[in-house]
Scaffold this motif. Structure first.
Motif, PDB file in Angstrom:
ATOM      1  N   LYS A 124       0.928  -1.026   0.116  1.00 68.21           N
ATOM      2  CA  LYS A 124      -0.069   0.149  -0.041  1.00 68.21           C
ATOM      3  C   LYS A 124       0.716   1.460   0.060  1.00 68.21           C
ATOM      4  CE  LYS A 124      -3.841   2.213   2.435  1.00 68.21           C
ATOM      5  NZ  LYS A 124      -4.739   2.094   3.711  1.00 68.21           N
ATOM      6  N   ALA A 125       1.963   1.137   0.881  1.00 74.78           N
ATOM      7  CA  ALA A 125       2.789   2.305   1.098  1.00 74.78           C
ATOM      8  C   ALA A 125       3.507   2.601  -0.690  1.00 74.78           C
ATOM      9  CB  ALA A 125       3.854   2.148   1.968  1.00 74.78           C
ATOM     10  N   ARG A 126       4.078   1.362  -1.038  1.00 72.73           N
ATOM     11  CA  ARG A 126       4.610   1.594  -2.159  1.00 72.73           C
ATOM     12  C   ARG A 126       3.759   2.068  -3.581  1.00 72.73           C
ATOM     13  NH1 ARG A 126       6.514  -3.592  -0.703  1.00 72.73           N
ATOM     14  NH2 ARG A 126       5.015  -4.765  -2.064  1.00 72.73           N
ATOM     15  N   ASP A 127       2.423   1.729  -3.538  1.00 74.18           N
ATOM     16  CA  ASP A 127       1.581   2.022  -4.200  1.00 74.18           C
ATOM     17  C   ASP A 127       1.237   3.547  -4.192  1.00 74.18           C
ATOM     18  OD1 ASP A 127      -0.677   1.399  -6.481  1.00 74.18           O
ATOM     19  OD2 ASP A 127      -1.970   2.177  -4.813  1.00 74.18           O
ATOM     20  N   LYS A 128       1.082   3.958  -2.951  1.00 71.76           N
ATOM     21  CA  LYS A 128       0.996   5.273  -2.577  1.00 71.76           C
ATOM     22  C   LYS A 128       1.970   6.331  -3.115  1.00 71.76           C
ATOM     23  CE  LYS A 128      -0.184   8.567   1.033  1.00 71.76           C
ATOM     24  NZ  LYS A 128      -0.348   8.781   2.866  1.00 71.76           N
ATOM     25  N   LYS A 129       3.152   5.793  -2.902  1.00 70.31           N
ATOM     26  CA  LYS A 129       4.441   6.413  -3.353  1.00 70.31           C
ATOM     27  C   LYS A 129       4.604   6.590  -4.892  1.00 70.31           C
ATOM     28  CE  LYS A 129       9.335   6.713  -2.746  1.00 70.31           C
ATOM     29  NZ  LYS A 129      10.623   5.990  -2.066  1.00 70.31           N
ATOM     30  N   HIS A 130       4.005   5.511  -5.597  1.00 69.30           N
ATOM     31  CA  HIS A 130       3.987   5.522  -6.800  1.00 69.30           C
ATOM     32  C   HIS A 130       3.217   6.339  -7.481  1.00 69.30           C
ATOM     33  CE1 HIS A 130       4.469   4.011 -11.087  1.00 69.30           C
ATOM     34  NE2 HIS A 130       3.080   3.665 -11.111  1.00 69.30           N
ATOM     35  N   ARG A 131       1.771   6.385  -6.999  1.00 70.34           N
ATOM     36  CA  ARG A 131       0.765   7.209  -7.319  1.00 70.34           C
ATOM     37  C   ARG A 131       0.992   8.848  -7.217  1.00 70.34           C
ATOM     38  NH1 ARG A 131      -4.657   5.392  -7.905  1.00 70.34           N
ATOM     39  NH2 ARG A 131      -4.757   3.318  -7.838  1.00 70.34           N
ATOM     40  N   GLU A 132       1.750   9.070  -6.040  1.00 69.58           N
ATOM     41  CA  GLU A 132       2.324  10.469  -5.628  1.00 69.58           C
ATOM     42  C   GLU A 132       3.204  10.696  -6.791  1.00 69.58           C
ATOM     43  OE1 GLU A 132       3.498  10.244  -1.677  1.00 69.58           O
ATOM     44  OE2 GLU A 132       1.443  10.355  -0.837  1.00 69.58           O
TER      45      GLU A 132
END
Length: 348
Positions: free
Chosen positions: A300-308
């Motif tokens: 989830k953190a990686r996805d959030k970081k990727h989205r950001e």
């Protein structure tokens, strides 16, 4: 044959069958002769009609001759039937009269034949009764002699056969009496022999009965001794069996107690092992769950970081290329990301 004969045949066709001078060959010859002289022109209707007319006359003559023949045949059959009826009637009535006239002689001959047959049967009866066989008893022979004596061999009874019948009866009774005397002697000797045999059989029976009673008493005493022996052996064996059963019961109880102890220990060991296995499984499941949760949070953190990161790049593009400020570009990105703008998606 002249034309007058042909005319006569036309008037009386039956003469063909009754007059030997009138033959079919002669009629054919005359017809051919009558039809060959007159010339006929086949090229005209009249000529052809004349030919058909001649043929029709011949056909009519044929029919009249055939009909006459049929009529004669019917008449002959009728006459034959009448003659046969008269013959049958005459035969039946004459036979009946012949039998009626001959009946007294026939009846006498039948009565005479019956009378002679009866006398001959009586003679054969005498011979039959006088026959002696080896199986005959004196009573049977005497009974047949009495039957012979009852036969009427007088002139009144046997008529012309009386003398012969008397001689046959006399000879039969003499022969039978001799046989009866021998049979009586044999029967008396047989009775004496039978009595001797009966006495001997009684003696043997008494002796066999005494032997049988003695053997039975000895067998009974032996059986009693055997019974007592079997009872003693059975009692001793019962004692041995009872003691063996008691030992077996005790051994079985001890074995059952030992088995129960082993089963209890085995059960306890299994329960402890099962509890340890379940604790290990629970710890493993909890560790796996924690790992899954940590992985999910990391993803989830990686996805959030990727989205950001993607959002930042898009904001920079809007600011650089669309003339939007930072705040406006971020608002557009949020609107797109939330799916509020139709037909527009962000490729992450």
């Amino acid at each position: 044959m002249s034309p007058k004969i042909l005319e006569a045949i036309k008037e009386t066709p039956s003469m063909v069958f009754t007059d030997p001078k009138v033959t079919i060959e002669a009629i054919l010859a005359e017809l051919r002769e009558a039809n060959k002289d007159e010339p006929i022109d086949l090229g005209t209707a009249k000529g052809r009609k004349a030919i058909r007319s001649r043929a029709l006359r011949i056909s009519n003559l044929k029919v009249s001759i055939d009909d006459a023949g049929k009529k004669l045949t019917e008449d002959w059959r009728k006459r034959t039937s009448e003659v046969n009826e008269i013959r049958a009637d005459a035969k039946a009535k004459l036979d009946a009269l012949r039998d009626e006239i001959r009946k007294p002689a026939d009846d006498w001959e039948k009565q005479e034949e019956a009378r002679i047959a009866e006398h001959r049967a009586t003679m054969e009866r005498i011979t039959e009764l006088s026959q002696i066989s080896i199986e005959d008893t004196s009573e049977q022979v005497q009974m047949r002699m009495d039957k012979i004596r009852e036969i009427d061999v007088s002139k009144t009874g046997m008529q012309e056969f009386s003398d012969i019948a008397m001689d046959r009866v006399s000879g039969a009774l003499t022969t039978m009496q001799d046989a009866l005397d021998r049979i009586l002697i044999n029967e008396r000797q047989a009775a004496e022999l039978a009595e001797l045999r009966r006495l001997e059989e009684e003696r043997r029976a008494d002796e066999e009965r005494a032997n049988a009673e003695r053997v039975a008493a000895e067998r009974a005493a032996e059986e009693e001794r055997e019974r007592e022996k079997r009872e003693a052996e059975a009692a001793a064996q019962k004692k041995i069996d009872d003691e063996r059963r008691e030992r077996e019961i005790a051994e079985a109880a001890a074995a059952a107690a030992e088995e129960a102890r082993k089963e209890a220990e085995a059960k306890l060991e299994w329960e402890l092992a099962e509890a340890a296995r379940k604790a290990e499984e629970k710890a493993a499941e909890e560790a796996a769950e924690r790992a899954r949760q940590e992985e999910a949070e990391a993803a989830k953190a990686r996805d959030k970081k990727h989205r950001e990161k993607i959002h930042g790049e898009i904001v920079e593009a809007f600011v650089a290329g669309a003339g939007l400020d930072q705040s406006q570009a971020e608002q557009v990105i949020r609107t797109i990301a939330d799916g509020e703008i139709p037909h527009l998606l962000i490729a992450y």
